[in-house]
Design a protein around this motif. Sequence first.
Motif, PDB file in Angstrom:
ATOM      1  N   LEU A  70      -0.914  -0.201  -9.275  1.00 38.92           N
ATOM      2  CA  LEU A  70      -0.973  -1.660  -9.140  1.00 38.92           C
ATOM      3  C   LEU A  70      -1.135  -2.090  -7.683  1.00 38.92           C
ATOM      4  O   LEU A  70      -1.942  -2.966  -7.376  1.00 38.92           O
ATOM      5  N   ASP A  71      -0.372  -1.474  -6.783  1.00 41.07           N
ATOM      6  CA  ASP A  71      -0.473  -1.811  -5.366  1.00 41.07           C
ATOM      7  C   ASP A  71      -1.886  -1.545  -4.849  1.00 41.07           C
ATOM      8  O   ASP A  71      -2.467  -2.378  -4.147  1.00 41.07           O
ATOM      9  N   ALA A  72      -2.439  -0.375  -5.177  1.00 40.71           N
ATOM     10  CA  ALA A  72      -3.778  -0.022  -4.699  1.00 40.71           C
ATOM     11  C   ALA A  72      -4.861  -0.897  -5.323  1.00 40.71           C
ATOM     12  O   ALA A  72      -5.927  -1.081  -4.728  1.00 40.71           O
ATOM     13  N   CYS A  73      -4.588  -1.461  -6.492  1.00 41.89           N
ATOM     14  CA  CYS A  73      -5.536  -2.383  -7.121  1.00 41.89           C
ATOM     15  C   CYS A  73      -5.449  -3.789  -6.517  1.00 41.89           C
ATOM     16  O   CYS A  73      -6.263  -4.644  -6.820  1.00 41.89           O
TER      17      CYS A  73
ATOM     18  N   PRO B 201       6.982  -6.130  -7.806  1.00 44.13           N
ATOM     19  CA  PRO B 201       6.741  -6.104  -9.239  1.00 44.13           C
ATOM     20  C   PRO B 201       5.905  -7.310  -9.676  1.00 44.13           C
ATOM     21  O   PRO B 201       5.890  -8.344  -9.014  1.00 44.13           O
ATOM     22  N   LEU B 202       5.226  -7.133 -10.791  1.00 45.73           N
ATOM     23  CA  LEU B 202       4.335  -8.187 -11.268  1.00 45.73           C
ATOM     24  C   LEU B 202       5.104  -9.448 -11.644  1.00 45.73           C
ATOM     25  O   LEU B 202       6.187  -9.386 -12.207  1.00 45.73           O
TER      26      LEU B 202
ATOM     27  N   ARG C  82      -2.648 -11.210  -6.910  1.00 45.96           N
ATOM     28  CA  ARG C  82      -3.369 -10.294  -7.793  1.00 45.96           C
ATOM     29  C   ARG C  82      -4.831 -10.300  -7.383  1.00 45.96           C
ATOM     30  O   ARG C  82      -5.302 -11.259  -6.771  1.00 45.96           O
ATOM     31  N   PRO C  83      -5.579  -9.251  -7.700  1.00 44.83           N
ATOM     32  CA  PRO C  83      -6.994  -9.232  -7.335  1.00 44.83           C
ATOM     33  C   PRO C  83      -7.783 -10.276  -8.127  1.00 44.83           C
ATOM     34  O   PRO C  83      -7.403 -10.629  -9.250  1.00 44.83           O
TER      35      PRO C  83
ATOM     36  N   CYS D 163      -7.841   6.406  -6.929  1.00 46.01           N
ATOM     37  CA  CYS D 163      -7.703   7.288  -5.759  1.00 46.01           C
ATOM     38  C   CYS D 163      -6.237   7.428  -5.363  1.00 46.01           C
ATOM     39  O   CYS D 163      -5.766   8.533  -5.069  1.00 46.01           O
ATOM     40  N   ALA D 164      -5.526   6.316  -5.354  1.00 41.60           N
ATOM     41  CA  ALA D 164      -4.110   6.339  -4.987  1.00 41.60           C
ATOM     42  C   ALA D 164      -3.285   7.122  -6.014  1.00 41.60           C
ATOM     43  O   ALA D 164      -2.389   7.896  -5.652  1.00 41.60           O
TER      44      ALA D 164
END
Length: 154
Positions: free
Chosen positions: A85-88, A93-94, A100-101, A115-116
């Motif tokens: 989630l962080d890498a996205c 926490p959500l 958000r992206p 990748c992460a």
Amino acid sequence: MKTSKRLEQALIKLYNAYHNNKLNPEDCTACAVGNILDNLDSWKHLSNEHGSLQLNYVGSVHQNLGRKFNGYSPLEILQIEKVFLDACGFKTPLCHYNKRPQNPTSKKVLFNGLCAVVELLCKFDNVSNVMDYSRLFECENNEPKYHLKTFLMS
């Protein structure tokens, strides 16, 4: 390179999910952990907040009993999801008002998340990151240290 069965299975599932458009960070059955755990959502009951590293009572019981889910402990599962989630681009926490992206299912966003996750999965199993291609650019005496085999397609 020798990999564990759990790592190999996780990589295959994530690879297939990515290429079959079955990876979605906002769906607990289709996120990184959801795919690793065969598209089930029961893992979400290990914590009270999605993207948190804090086990709740249920998660703590499973962790203390040494339970594994497709080879991963409850704490490892929470770490995988948080890293994804962080890498996205999500703030964890959500929460509905957290960052958000703009397009959480874009290939670029998902690739960053994968990748992460792959890096973390390799770290769990003490193997080199299978996605690290930096060795390809190492030089010795101004010459490439490693060579790729090229295949011509007709």
